[in-house]
Write a protein that holds these residues in place. Structure first.
Motif, PDB file in Angstrom:
ATOM      1  N   CYS A   1      -6.348  14.989  -7.546  1.00  0.00           N
ATOM      2  CA  CYS A   1      -5.559  16.021  -8.244  1.00  0.00           C
ATOM      3  C   CYS A   1      -5.180  17.149  -7.285  1.00  0.00           C
ATOM      4  N   VAL A   2      -4.100  17.825  -7.609  1.00  0.00           N
ATOM      5  CA  VAL A   2      -3.794  19.109  -6.979  1.00  0.00           C
ATOM      6  C   VAL A   2      -4.718  20.100  -7.674  1.00  0.00           C
ATOM      7  N   THR A   3      -5.405  20.971  -6.939  1.00  0.00           N
ATOM      8  CA  THR A   3      -6.402  21.825  -7.604  1.00  0.00           C
ATOM      9  C   THR A   3      -5.803  23.124  -8.147  1.00  0.00           C
ATOM     10  N   SER A   4      -5.373  24.033  -7.281  1.00  0.00           N
ATOM     11  CA  SER A   4      -4.806  25.277  -7.809  1.00  0.00           C
ATOM     12  C   SER A   4      -3.607  25.659  -6.978  1.00  0.00           C
ATOM     13  N   THR A   5      -2.508  25.864  -7.627  1.00  0.00           N
ATOM     14  CA  THR A   5      -1.288  26.239  -6.903  1.00  0.00           C
ATOM     15  C   THR A   5      -0.385  27.021  -7.842  1.00  0.00           C
ATOM     16  N   PRO A   6       0.368  27.972  -7.286  1.00  0.00           N
ATOM     17  CA  PRO A   6       1.322  28.688  -8.142  1.00  0.00           C
ATOM     18  C   PRO A   6       2.514  27.824  -8.556  1.00  0.00           C
ATOM     19  N   LYS A   7       2.669  26.636  -7.989  1.00  0.00           N
ATOM     20  CA  LYS A   7       3.825  25.797  -8.354  1.00  0.00           C
ATOM     21  C   LYS A   7       3.726  25.374  -9.814  1.00  0.00           C
ATOM     22  N   PRO A   8       4.747  25.681 -10.620  1.00  0.00           N
ATOM     23  CA  PRO A   8       4.655  25.431 -12.064  1.00  0.00           C
ATOM     24  C   PRO A   8       4.310  23.981 -12.405  1.00  0.00           C
ATOM     25  N   GLY A   9       3.236  23.813 -13.188  1.00  0.00           N
ATOM     26  CA  GLY A   9       2.852  22.490 -13.676  1.00  0.00           C
ATOM     27  C   GLY A   9       1.924  21.718 -12.758  1.00  0.00           C
TER      28      GLY A   9
ATOM     29  N   VAL B   1     -13.824  21.142   1.343  1.00  0.00           N
ATOM     30  CA  VAL B   1     -12.581  20.943   0.583  1.00  0.00           C
ATOM     31  C   VAL B   1     -11.593  20.237   1.518  1.00  0.00           C
ATOM     32  N   HIS B   2     -10.936  20.986   2.352  1.00  0.00           N
ATOM     33  CA  HIS B   2     -10.196  20.491   3.513  1.00  0.00           C
ATOM     34  C   HIS B   2      -9.843  21.722   4.324  1.00  0.00           C
ATOM     35  N   PRO B   3      -9.579  21.551   5.610  1.00  0.00           N
ATOM     36  CA  PRO B   3      -9.282  22.730   6.426  1.00  0.00           C
ATOM     37  C   PRO B   3      -8.084  23.507   5.861  1.00  0.00           C
ATOM     38  N   GLU B   4      -8.159  24.813   5.956  1.00  0.00           N
ATOM     39  CA  GLU B   4      -7.073  25.712   5.522  1.00  0.00           C
ATOM     40  C   GLU B   4      -6.778  26.691   6.654  1.00  0.00           C
ATOM     41  N   GLY B   5      -6.595  26.122   7.836  1.00  0.00           N
ATOM     42  CA  GLY B   5      -6.473  26.946   9.038  1.00  0.00           C
ATOM     43  C   GLY B   5      -5.265  27.863   9.082  1.00  0.00           C
TER      44      GLY B   5
ATOM     45  N   ALA C   1       0.879  -1.180   0.000  1.00  0.00           N
ATOM     46  CA  ALA C   1       0.000   0.000   0.000  1.00  0.00           C
ATOM     47  C   ALA C   1       0.908   1.219   0.000  1.00  0.00           C
ATOM     48  N   ILE C   2       0.349   2.358  -0.410  1.00  0.00           N
ATOM     49  CA  ILE C   2       1.133   3.601  -0.392  1.00  0.00           C
ATOM     50  C   ILE C   2       0.257   4.717   0.181  1.00  0.00           C
ATOM     51  N   GLY C   3       0.803   5.467   1.121  1.00  0.00           N
ATOM     52  CA  GLY C   3       0.108   6.634   1.670  1.00  0.00           C
ATOM     53  C   GLY C   3       0.763   7.907   1.173  1.00  0.00           C
ATOM     54  N   ILE C   4      -0.066   8.898   0.819  1.00  0.00           N
ATOM     55  CA  ILE C   4       0.452  10.179   0.318  1.00  0.00           C
ATOM     56  C   ILE C   4      -0.080  11.308   1.186  1.00  0.00           C
ATOM     57  N   GLY C   5       0.826  12.109   1.715  1.00  0.00           N
ATOM     58  CA  GLY C   5       0.448  13.353   2.386  1.00  0.00           C
ATOM     59  C   GLY C   5       1.078  14.472   1.584  1.00  0.00           C
ATOM     60  N   THR C   6       0.276  15.356   1.050  1.00  0.00           N
ATOM     61  CA  THR C   6       0.828  16.323   0.094  1.00  0.00           C
ATOM     62  C   THR C   6       0.436  17.771   0.383  1.00  0.00           C
ATOM     63  N   PHE C   7       1.250  18.687  -0.137  1.00  0.00           N
ATOM     64  CA  PHE C   7       0.870  20.104  -0.171  1.00  0.00           C
ATOM     65  C   PHE C   7      -0.426  20.213  -0.960  1.00  0.00           C
ATOM     66  N   GLY C   8      -1.159  21.249  -0.765  1.00  0.00           N
ATOM     67  CA  GLY C   8      -2.446  21.410  -1.449  1.00  0.00           C
ATOM     68  C   GLY C   8      -2.507  22.724  -2.170  1.00  0.00           C
ATOM     69  N   PRO C   9      -3.708  23.172  -2.462  1.00  0.00           N
ATOM     70  CA  PRO C   9      -4.955  22.459  -2.180  1.00  0.00           C
ATOM     71  C   PRO C   9      -5.143  21.256  -3.108  1.00  0.00           C
ATOM     72  N   ILE C  10      -5.841  20.255  -2.582  1.00  0.00           N
ATOM     73  CA  ILE C  10      -6.054  19.025  -3.341  1.00  0.00           C
ATOM     74  C   ILE C  10      -7.523  18.639  -3.304  1.00  0.00           C
ATOM     75  N   ASP C  11      -7.914  17.769  -4.246  1.00  0.00           N
ATOM     76  CA  ASP C  11      -9.285  17.270  -4.254  1.00  0.00           C
ATOM     77  C   ASP C  11      -9.344  15.955  -3.488  1.00  0.00           C
ATOM     78  N   LEU C  12     -10.155  15.946  -2.432  1.00  0.00           N
ATOM     79  CA  LEU C  12     -10.269  14.770  -1.555  1.00  0.00           C
ATOM     80  C   LEU C  12     -11.626  14.108  -1.667  1.00  0.00           C
ATOM     81  N   ASN C  13     -12.452  14.596  -2.592  1.00  0.00           N
ATOM     82  CA  ASN C  13     -13.810  14.074  -2.709  1.00  0.00           C
ATOM     83  C   ASN C  13     -13.853  12.931  -3.728  1.00  0.00           C
TER      84      ASN C  13
END
Ligand code: ADP
Ligand code: ZN
Length: 298
Positions: free
Chosen positions: A73-81, A148-152, A53-65
């Motif tokens: 998918c990663v939804t919107s981020t300034p990181k190129p690509g 979406v997910h918390p963005e505290g 199995a593989i677990g992923i914890g990632t920078f976001g924002p991401i789609d968890l639904n």
């Protein structure tokens, strides 16, 4: 059981292999770059390693639904690509194993609940204070996703009376991240945080912002443990300042021993130390493996 773990951060990716007891046996790290490059690095690391199995914890924002077309998918981020990049689907194509998928901070909160400072508790909140500020929320035995997910990290803050810094968040200027993340400290004082002396007024100001945010979190969610990680928390003088600020902000309103004599056990640094992120991803992988086993066994 051999379980893969991926901690995808804003500056670096960490991949590792561990087991169901949270022991990490091997790891590799490489800089966060364009997604195609990072995915091929991730795939070549796990190829032939026999992970179940593989677990992923990632920078976001991401789609968890899981119902969404953009799930994984990663939804919107300034990181190129990375905007819209199908992170999880790309790896699912490469490895036919169950996957866990969540934000880096939710993963860290979960890892702390399974193996770390919140072990045995059914709730905790995990803050990272580093290049950004992120908040992971685990409550009643589940990670919170919600809309979406918390963005505290981006909640609004009340200003410190001596602070004239305009704030550093491209969306909100003076939100928590804009006032208290590592780059905000650097911009406000003109030097990196680790170069400021322990008795510099920066730390009292830092505690003022983090303390009020944590007080708000306690009022809103009533977590059984508050865990503070990330590079900025390497400043050891901060933790007692933050605890005092939380008590000052709450002013005795919330009645619990944890907020009085036991606050040193209540607001803590990660039990898993700097492994909180990778261990969290490992815990997500373990949960995904167990879910599949339960489904198979009816
Ligand atoms: P990231 O958030 O990119 O995963 P970190 O959690 O290490 O990485 O956070 C990096 C940020 O933390 C930088 O802004 C850096 O200046 C700050 N930082 C790292 N170490 C310290 C330290 N010892 N004291 C104060 N700030 C620090
Ligand atoms: Zn913001």
């Amino acid at each position: 059981m051999r379980i893969g773990a991926i901690e995808a951060g804003g500056t670096k990716f960490v991949c590792g292999i561990g087991n169901e007891h949270g022991e990490i046996e091997d790891r590799i790290s490489f800089p966060t770059d364009r997604p195609e490059k990072n995915m091929s690095e991730v795939i070549s690391y796990f190829e032939g390693k026999g992970v179940e199995a593989i677990g992923i914890g990632t920078f976001g924002p991401i789609d968890l639904n899981p119902e969404s077309e953009m799930y994984g998918c990663v939804t919107s981020t300034p990181k190129p690509g990375w905007s819209g990049f199908p992170f999880l689907p790309t790896l699912q194509k490469a490895f036919n194993v169950p996957f866990g998928w969540d934000t880096d901070v939710n993963a860290a909160a979960y890892g702390e609940a399974v193996w770390g400072a919140a072990q045995g508790l059914d709730s905790c909140v995990y803050y990272t204070i580093g290049t950004g500020v992120g908040v992971g929320v685990y409550t009643e035995g589940k990670l919170v996703h919600g809309l979406v997910h918390p963005e505290g990290g981006h909640i609004m803050t009340r200003r410190h009376p001596h602070d004239h810094f305009e704030g550093n968040c491209p969306f909100h200027n003076d939100c928590l991240e804009g006032m208290a993340a590592g780059p905000a400290i650097e911009k406000r004082w003109g030097v990196k945080g680790h170069e400021l002396p322990a008795d510099h007024e920066a730390w009292e100001m830092e505690a003022f912002y983090l303390g009020q945010a944590i007080a708000g979190t306690i009022l809103m969610l009533s977590p059984k443990k508050v865990i503070l990680g990330g590079g900025v928390m390497h400043q050891e003088q901060l933790l007692p300042l933050i605890r005092a600020e939380v008590q000052r902000a709450l002013n005795g309103y919330v009645v619990a021993d944890e907020l009085k004599g036991r606050i040193d056990e209540y607001i803590v640094t990660p039990g898993l130390g700097d492994n909180a992120g990778l261990s969290g991803a490992l815990a997500l992988g373990k949960a995904a493996a167990e879910k599949k086993l339960n489904l198979l066994n009816g």
